[in-house]
Design an enzyme around this catalytic site. Structure first.
Site, short mmCIF file in Angstrom:
data_model
loop_
_atom_site.label_atom_id
_atom_site.label_comp_id
_atom_site.label_asym_id
_atom_site.label_seq_id
_atom_site.Cartn_x
_atom_site.Cartn_y
_atom_site.Cartn_z
N LEU A 53 0.86 -1.79 -0.16
CA LEU A 53 0.09 0.38 -0.02
C LEU A 53 0.71 1.65 0.19
O LEU A 53 0.11 2.08 0.57
CB LEU A 53 -1.18 0.03 1.53
CG LEU A 53 -2.17 -1.07 0.94
CD1 LEU A 53 -3.20 -1.30 2.19
CD2 LEU A 53 -2.92 -1.11 0.19
N ARG A 83 3.15 -4.57 4.64
CA ARG A 83 3.76 -5.85 5.51
C ARG A 83 4.03 -4.64 6.66
O ARG A 83 4.45 -5.07 7.84
CB ARG A 83 5.14 -5.45 4.48
CG ARG A 83 6.23 -6.27 5.16
CD ARG A 83 7.59 -6.20 5.04
NE ARG A 83 8.18 -4.82 4.12
CZ ARG A 83 8.82 -4.56 3.84
NH1 ARG A 83 9.93 -5.63 3.88
NH2 ARG A 83 9.73 -3.59 3.62
N VAL A 143 4.32 -3.91 -4.89
CA VAL A 143 5.26 -3.72 -3.52
C VAL A 143 6.66 -3.69 -5.14
O VAL A 143 6.13 -3.91 -6.31
CB VAL A 143 5.82 -5.26 -3.15
CG1 VAL A 143 4.41 -5.32 -1.92
CG2 VAL A 143 5.91 -6.77 -3.78
N ASN A 174 6.09 -3.43 -11.87
CA ASN A 174 7.26 -2.84 -12.90
C ASN A 174 8.20 -4.39 -13.06
O ASN A 174 9.37 -4.61 -12.83
CB ASN A 174 8.30 -2.60 -13.30
CG ASN A 174 7.00 -0.65 -13.52
OD1 ASN A 174 6.67 -1.41 -14.35
ND2 ASN A 174 7.53 -0.11 -13.44
N SER A 214 0.35 1.35 -16.02
CA SER A 214 1.01 2.72 -16.31
C SER A 214 0.42 3.87 -15.37
O SER A 214 -1.56 4.12 -16.03
CB SER A 214 1.65 3.03 -17.65
OG SER A 214 2.14 4.12 -17.69
N LYS A 260 4.96 -3.90 -20.93
CA LYS A 260 5.13 -2.31 -20.45
C LYS A 260 6.43 -2.15 -20.41
O LYS A 260 6.51 -0.57 -20.60
CB LYS A 260 4.09 -3.10 -18.68
CG LYS A 260 4.80 -1.71 -17.07
CD LYS A 260 4.06 -0.67 -18.27
CE LYS A 260 4.21 0.49 -16.47
NZ LYS A 260 5.47 1.00 -15.83
N HIS A 266 6.87 -0.19 -23.14
CA HIS A 266 6.38 0.91 -22.90
C HIS A 266 7.06 2.60 -22.59
O HIS A 266 7.09 3.39 -22.92
CB HIS A 266 5.01 0.99 -22.50
CG HIS A 266 3.87 2.20 -21.60
ND1 HIS A 266 4.61 2.87 -20.86
CD2 HIS A 266 3.17 2.80 -21.82
CE1 HIS A 266 4.08 3.32 -20.42
NE2 HIS A 266 3.03 3.99 -21.33
N ASN A 267 7.40 1.40 -21.23
CA ASN A 267 9.12 2.68 -20.78
C ASN A 267 9.84 2.80 -21.76
O ASN A 267 10.52 3.91 -20.91
CB ASN A 267 9.30 1.80 -19.25
CG ASN A 267 8.05 2.18 -18.28
OD1 ASN A 267 6.69 1.73 -18.78
ND2 ASN A 267 8.37 1.34 -16.39
N GLU A 276 8.87 5.54 -23.52
CA GLU A 276 8.45 7.12 -22.93
C GLU A 276 10.16 7.49 -22.36
O GLU A 276 10.29 8.93 -22.37
CB GLU A 276 7.83 6.75 -21.22
CG GLU A 276 8.11 7.60 -20.14
CD GLU A 276 7.21 6.20 -18.97
OE1 GLU A 276 6.71 5.53 -19.18
OE2 GLU A 276 8.38 6.55 -18.25
N TYR A 277 11.11 6.78 -22.49
CA TYR A 277 12.44 7.23 -22.36
C TYR A 277 12.65 7.79 -23.46
O TYR A 277 13.64 9.26 -23.80
CB TYR A 277 13.79 5.31 -22.19
CG TYR A 277 14.08 5.55 -20.90
CD1 TYR A 277 12.96 5.29 -20.05
CD2 TYR A 277 14.66 5.37 -20.59
CE1 TYR A 277 13.19 5.00 -18.81
CE2 TYR A 277 15.88 4.66 -19.22
CZ TYR A 277 14.60 4.50 -18.16
OH TYR A 277 15.04 4.03 -17.14
#
Ligand code: NBP
Length: 497
Positions: free
Chosen positions: A29, A52, A93, A121, A147, A201, A204-205, A208-209
């Site tokens: 969380l 945790r 997490v 990720n 994302s 994903k 995708h990243n 993005e870079y």
């Protein structure tokens, strides 16, 4: 407790989950998990939450417990025991060892038919491994790329779930209900089996870079060559955002460039250290592309540009030692023309970067036996995610027109759009080189474009060299088969194999 229905659908949220009786567990969380849990609760889910460190769970409920139906649990055992079967759990997490620890702990407590979603990720190869391990117990593991950052998690992210079709039937509608929505379509689709979701994903990243590097180069050229202030360049980006370049990253570039540091009164970009960091997904994308043999030069240049920026120990001595152009470049007289040329370079290079990313998706899918619908992927990247952009609708259309398209660059829309930008693009690359301004993204995108369209490439000479020093053989333009020349003998040619 406030009525849940009254709180449904934030500004970008999807439709409410129909049954209201749906239930899901979220463990982890921190910012992403807490916001996803809130998004689910706002859409009518009963959300069983766990972290945790209990304090995070309590903080979530204290601050947002009235946004929907939350059930706080203190231990992993209590968390699992509280959930209805088949259990649906989202793990949010830190990727890597933390995910393994959580999955390991949950594995012993879950039953066949339960669904465990990893929304972190994760590296897609880890997802493949975890999927296989949980399948042995009959537990469905779903590696879902998510994302949109913390705002997206709360208001509607783009979600890329992998895993089996059976698992998607159990979790997909729920994920679709909290995803961003564009033109009535949720930005969530079943990508395909095991690691497919985390693979796309990752790409995708990587895109993005590349996108951010190109934006940074555009900013740099306007600043150095035209002497514009960051705020003025921010206005240029805001203007671009009203056209073909309309995208989240262009929009926030205008915002960052206009921002003034409260302490010093200086432009924010001038007080930030010029060393870009990375968490790893860009590097993974390039590593995977190397294995697949896909030239994602735009993404690679972006990853390397960040690495170069971080090498202060090399940059320091080089700054004083390495001379730039002998004469200062001529001032730019046509300022509006130069701004337009930079816009063209940015647009064309961006198309190249996206084309390369979609090529990698196709190659990864082929290598792993996944069927990834690139039109569907472009559809779910139109909203919620960091690379959301108006032109993703054009990409969706291109792959809808031709699902087997070999490269976006030959689709008539992009072929013509890039052709219209060509002059400005070439001018900017020349100007950057003349002025000694690094523009690796623009330059390599142009080199890629010219490489693709070349009638003949000098690879023929490379083949000749390889054959001379290593007898690696070559193929001829006029005959079938492989050949070797006896370079150190009489230079006669022999067919091989
Ligand atoms: P973080 O990546 O910062 O992770 C913090 C969470 O992991 C906390 O809940 C922490 O529990 C938990 N955790 C750790 Br660390 N080790 C654990 C372990 N061994 N056992 C159980 N829990 C453990 O959180 P985040 O930024 O919210 O991101 C969550 C995931 O989403 C990551 O995989 C991230 O890459 C991905 N993601 C993030 C973004 C973003 O914009 N931040 C965007 C998209 C995806 P604790 O409270 O007890 O320490």
């Amino acid at each position: 407790m406030r009525p849940v229905r009254a709180l449904l659908a934030g500004p970008r949220g999807g439709a409410a989950w129909p049954g209201m009786s749906q239930e899901i567990g979220v463990t982890g969380l921190a910012v992403m998990g807490a916001n996803l849990a809130r998004n689910l609760a706002r859409h009518g889910c009963r959300v069983v939450v766990h972290n945790r460190t209990r304090a995070r769970t309590d903080a979530l409920l204290a601050a947002h417990g009235d946004e929907g139906e939350f059930v706080a649990t203190g231990s992993t055992g209590e968390f699992v025991a509280t959930l209805q079967r088949p259990r649906r759990i989202i793990v949010m997490v830190q990727a890597g060892a933390s995910t393994d620890a959580v999955v390991h702990e949950l594995m012993d407590l879950l039953d066949a038919g339960d669904v465990l979603v990893d929304g972190g990720n994760a590296r897609y190869t880890d997802t493949i491994r975890r999927t296989a391990a949980l399948a042995e117990k009959g537990v469905h593991f779903v590696g879902a790329g998510i994302s949109g950052g913390e705002e997206g998690a709360l208001l509607g992210p783009s979600i890329m779930p992998g895993g089996s079709a059976e698992a998607y039937a159990l979790i997909g509608p729920l994920l679709e209900s909290i995803a961003a929505v564009v033109d009535g379509t949720p930005c969530c689709t079943h990508v395909d089996g095991d690691g497919a979701g985390h693979f796309v994903k990752m790409v995708h990243n990587g895109i993005e870079y590349a996108d951010m590097q190109l934006i940074a180069e555009a900013y740099d050229l306007l600043r150095v060559r035209l002497g514009m202030s960051p705020a003025e360049i921010g206005e240029v980006f805001a203007g671009w955002n009203a056209g073909d370049l309309d995208s989240y990253l262009i929009e926030i570039t205008a915002e960052v460039l206009r921002h003034v540091d409260a302490d010093t009164g200086r432009p924010f970009v001038d007080v930030v250290l010029d060393q870009a960091e990375q968490k790893g997904t860009g590097r993974w994308t390039v590593q995977s592309a190397l294995d697949l043999g896909v030239p994602v030069s735009g993404i690679a240049e972006a990853v390397f540009a960040r690495a170069l920026s971080g090498h202060a120990e090399q940059r320091g001595p080089a700054r004083g030692a390495l001379p730039g152009p002998a004469a200062p470049p001529e001032p730019v007289t046509d300022r509006d023309g130069f701004v337009e040329a930079v816009r063209q370079a940015l647009y064309a290079s961006k198309v190249v970067a996206y084309a390369q990313g979609f090529d990698q998706v196709a190659a990864g899918a082929e290598a792993h036996g996944w069927h990834v619908d690139r039109a569907a992927l472009a559809t779910i990247w139109r909203g919620g995610c960091i690379i959301r952009a108006r032109f993703l609708d054009r990409i969706r259309q291109a792959f809808t027109d031709d699902p087997a398209l070999t490269t976006l660059l030959v689709h008539p829309y992009f072929r013509d759009a890039v052709a219209q930008c060509q002059e400005g693009w070439r001018t900017v690359v020349v100007e950057a080189a003349r002025a000694g301004v690094p523009a690796p993204g623009f330059a390599s995108a142009l080199a890629y474009y010219d490489g693709l369209r070349a009638e003949r490439l000098p690879a023929a000479l490379v083949q000749g060299l390889r054959d001379l020093f290593g007898a690696h053989t070559y193929r001829r333009v006029d005959r079938e088969g492989s050949f070797h020349t006896l370079w150190s003998e009489d230079r006669s040619e022999r067919p091989v194999g």
